[in-house]
Write an enzyme that holds these catalytic residues in place. Structure first.
Site, short mmCIF file in Angstrom:
data_model
loop_
_atom_site.label_atom_id
_atom_site.label_comp_id
_atom_site.label_asym_id
_atom_site.label_seq_id
_atom_site.Cartn_x
_atom_site.Cartn_y
_atom_site.Cartn_z
N HIS A 1 -4.69 -4.32 -2.12
CA HIS A 1 -5.03 -3.94 -0.75
C HIS A 1 -5.09 -2.43 -0.54
O HIS A 1 -4.98 -1.95 0.59
CB HIS A 1 -4.02 -4.57 0.22
CG HIS A 1 -4.09 -6.06 0.23
ND1 HIS A 1 -3.05 -6.86 0.63
CD2 HIS A 1 -5.08 -6.91 -0.14
CE1 HIS A 1 -3.40 -8.13 0.52
NE2 HIS A 1 -4.61 -8.19 0.04
N VAL B 1 0.84 -1.21 0.00
CA VAL B 1 0.00 0.00 0.00
C VAL B 1 0.88 1.26 0.00
O VAL B 1 0.39 2.35 0.22
CB VAL B 1 -0.94 0.00 1.24
CG1 VAL B 1 -1.90 -1.17 1.17
CG2 VAL B 1 -0.14 -0.06 2.55
C1 BV8 Z 1 -10.92 -11.50 3.14
C2 BV8 Z 1 -3.52 -3.72 3.81
C3 BV8 Z 1 -13.10 -12.24 3.23
C4 BV8 Z 1 -3.60 -3.10 5.17
C5 BV8 Z 1 -3.38 -6.13 4.19
C6 BV8 Z 1 -7.52 -18.55 7.63
C7 BV8 Z 1 -7.00 -19.11 6.48
C8 BV8 Z 1 -6.93 -18.40 5.30
C9 BV8 Z 1 -7.41 -17.09 5.23
C10 BV8 Z 1 -7.91 -16.54 6.38
C11 BV8 Z 1 -7.97 -17.24 7.58
N1 BV8 Z 1 -8.52 -16.43 8.51
C12 BV8 Z 1 -8.81 -15.24 7.94
C13 BV8 Z 1 -8.46 -15.30 6.65
C14 BV8 Z 1 -8.61 -14.25 5.66
C15 BV8 Z 1 -7.53 -13.20 5.80
C16 BV8 Z 1 -6.16 -13.82 5.83
O1 BV8 Z 1 -5.65 -14.24 4.81
N2 BV8 Z 1 -5.57 -13.86 7.05
C17 BV8 Z 1 -4.24 -14.43 7.21
C18 BV8 Z 1 -3.51 -13.67 8.31
C19 BV8 Z 1 -4.41 -15.91 7.54
N3 BV8 Z 1 -7.67 -12.37 4.63
C20 BV8 Z 1 -8.50 -11.31 4.68
O2 BV8 Z 1 -9.07 -10.95 5.68
C21 BV8 Z 1 -8.73 -10.60 3.36
N4 BV8 Z 1 -10.13 -10.45 3.16
O3 BV8 Z 1 -10.55 -12.64 3.19
O4 BV8 Z 1 -12.22 -11.15 3.10
C22 BV8 Z 1 -14.45 -11.76 3.00
C23 BV8 Z 1 -15.24 -12.45 2.13
C24 BV8 Z 1 -16.53 -12.04 1.93
C25 BV8 Z 1 -17.00 -10.89 2.58
C26 BV8 Z 1 -16.17 -10.17 3.44
C27 BV8 Z 1 -14.88 -10.60 3.66
C28 BV8 Z 1 -8.13 -9.22 3.38
C29 BV8 Z 1 -6.62 -9.33 3.51
C30 BV8 Z 1 -6.00 -7.95 3.31
C31 BV8 Z 1 -5.42 -7.44 4.60
N5 BV8 Z 1 -4.68 -6.20 4.35
N6 BV8 Z 1 -2.76 -4.98 3.90
C32 BV8 Z 1 -2.29 -2.54 5.62
O5 BV8 Z 1 -1.28 -2.68 4.92
O6 BV8 Z 1 -2.28 -1.94 6.71
S1 BV8 Z 1 -2.48 -7.54 4.32
C33 BV8 Z 1 -0.83 -7.15 4.47
O7 BV8 Z 1 -0.20 -8.29 5.01
C34 BV8 Z 1 -0.11 -6.93 3.17
O8 BV8 Z 1 -0.87 -6.22 2.25
C35 BV8 Z 1 0.23 -8.31 2.69
O9 BV8 Z 1 -0.84 -8.87 1.98
C36 BV8 Z 1 0.39 -9.04 3.99
C37 BV8 Z 1 1.85 -9.14 4.36
O10 BV8 Z 1 2.37 -10.05 3.51
P1 BV8 Z 1 3.74 -9.73 2.72
O11 BV8 Z 1 3.55 -8.58 1.82
O12 BV8 Z 1 4.15 -11.02 2.14
O13 BV8 Z 1 4.75 -9.28 3.84
P2 BV8 Z 1 5.44 -10.18 4.96
O14 BV8 Z 1 6.06 -9.24 5.91
O15 BV8 Z 1 4.48 -11.23 5.44
O16 BV8 Z 1 6.58 -10.98 4.18
C38 BV8 Z 1 7.64 -10.26 3.58
C39 BV8 Z 1 8.31 -11.22 2.64
O17 BV8 Z 1 9.36 -10.55 1.96
C40 BV8 Z 1 8.95 -12.39 3.37
O18 BV8 Z 1 8.70 -13.59 2.65
C41 BV8 Z 1 10.44 -12.04 3.32
O19 BV8 Z 1 11.25 -13.21 3.26
C42 BV8 Z 1 10.54 -11.30 2.02
N7 BV8 Z 1 11.64 -10.33 1.93
C43 BV8 Z 1 12.11 -9.50 2.90
N8 BV8 Z 1 13.09 -8.72 2.39
C44 BV8 Z 1 13.21 -9.06 1.07
C45 BV8 Z 1 12.29 -10.08 0.77
N9 BV8 Z 1 12.18 -10.63 -0.45
C46 BV8 Z 1 12.99 -10.16 -1.42
N10 BV8 Z 1 13.90 -9.17 -1.22
C47 BV8 Z 1 14.03 -8.61 0.00
N11 BV8 Z 1 14.95 -7.64 0.19
#
Ligand code: BV8
Ligand code: ZN
Length: 254
Positions: free
Chosen positions: A118, A102
């Site tokens: 997102h 974002v």
């Molecule tokens: C929805 C905006 C339904 C806000 C974000 C159980 C199982 C499955 C799913 C769910 C569950 N329980 C709940 C859910 C659904 C839930 C979900 O998935 N939860 C997870 C925690 C299990 N999803 C939702 O709620 C979504 N909506 O499902 O709605 C629905 C249906 C009908 C009607 C109504 C509702 C909404 C999800 C969106 C949430 N918002 N962001 C904000 O930013 O403040 S999510 C936010 O976290 C990010 O946008 C991103 O998506 C996520 C973080 O992930 P990454 O970007 O991957 O970052 P992370 O730090 O995790 O990892 C970094 C990576 O980079 C690592 O791998 C690292 O190794 C690597 N890295 C680091 N440095 C480098 C590198 N790689 C390369 N080079 C480098 N230098």
């Protein structure tokens, strides 16, 4: 860095390329990844702040978190990883950049038509009347609410101002996700860059690409939840790998 013959062969023939990025691509710009929450918010998990209940329960805390992140992002700049993707967009018949981030850094690097799954932290709106609110964190200038309560409110109706991002439990923008899904489905080569693939439905996109027979590649500094499904995993920093990948694409596509 040498890339595999398989990847270079696929890229030399590819017509449609799609890329999904996560917080990892902005890490080298100094934007903490979602998992490296720091500062005041250290004691919260992101999921505890990025949701409507937390916002309504404590708007000042959640508005403060986004205000902090906005100022962080405003002080950073796109890194060579963002720049490489911006240059890659003109090298194929079709190139689709899908981001979970974002932070607006892809747009600042020159990427066009970025699919923001997102939302975008630089946009805010009123939860009551929907009025767009310039992300101005100076509480003193909002009408309708005294500065003392420290909460940003809508100048015209006094409603709470929220960031234009998708919170946990909220639907993704349907047209954006549909566009991302069809790009993943149609892609010849699909890159998943800098994402832990922990959040759905975004994390399902690389798997859609796998199902459609795309050549799928992960670029990450550690294996993500979906690494095992990818055709290839390139271990490295996005800011280093992507510029080298760009050079290789230029040489195989002439
Ligand atoms: C929805 C905006 C339904 C806000 C974000 C159980 C199982 C499955 C799913 C769910 C569950 N329980 C709940 C859910 C659904 C839930 C979900 O998935 N939860 C997870 C925690 C299990 N999803 C939702 O709620 C979504 N909506 O499902 O709605 C629905 C249906 C009908 C009607 C109504 C509702 C909404 C999800 C969106 C949430 N918002 N962001 C904000 O930013 O403040 S999510 C936010 O976290 C990010 O946008 C991103 O998506 C996520 C973080 O992930 P990454 O970007 O991957 O970052 P992370 O730090 O995790 O990892 C970094 C990576 O980079 C690592 O791998 C690292 O190794 C690597 N890295 C680091 N440095 C480098 C590198 N790689 C390369 N080079 C480098 N230098
Ligand atoms: Zn309003």
């Amino acid at each position: 860095m040498m890339f595999s013959d398989r990847l270079l062969d696929r890229l030399s023939r590819a017509r449609r390329v799609a890329v999904l990025t996560g917080a990892g691509i902005s890490a080298e710009s100094g934007v903490p990844t979602f998992r490296d929450v720091e500062g005041l918010w250290q004691r919260f998990k992101p999921e505890e702040l990025a949701n409507v209940e937390a916002f309504l329960d404590n708007p000042e805390l959640v508005q403060g978190w986004y205000s902090h992140r906005r100022s962080l992002v405003s002080e950073t700049a796109p890194n060579p990883g963002h720049d490489a993707l911006a240059r890659m967009q003109d090298m194929f018949d079709s190139f689709t950049l899908i981001t979970q981030n974002v932070d607006n850094l892809h747009q600042r690097a020159g990427s066009r038509d970025v699919i923001e799954l997102h939302g975008n932290i630089m946009r805010s709106y009123c939860i009551d009347c929907g009025a767009d609110d310039v992300a101005n964190d100076d509480v003193a200038d909002v009408a309708g609410a005294g500065v003392d309560d420290g909460i940003r409110r809508c100048r015209s109706c006094g409603g709470l101002i929220r960031p234009d991002v998708v919170w946990f439990g909220e639907m993704l923008p349907q047209d954006a996700f549909a566009e991302a899904e069809s790009a993943a489905f149609a892609s010849d080569v699909f890159f998943s860059v800098g994402t832990s693939a922990a959040v759905y439905p975004a994390a399902a996109l690389p798997l859609t690409a796998v199902e459609n027979g795309a050549y799928t590649v992960e670029i990450n500094i550690e294996e993500s939840n979906i690494a095992m499904y990818m055709d290839e995993v390139i271990s490295g920093r996005a800011g280093e790998v992507l510029p080298q990948l760009l050079d290789s694409i230029e040489s195989v596509r002439g």
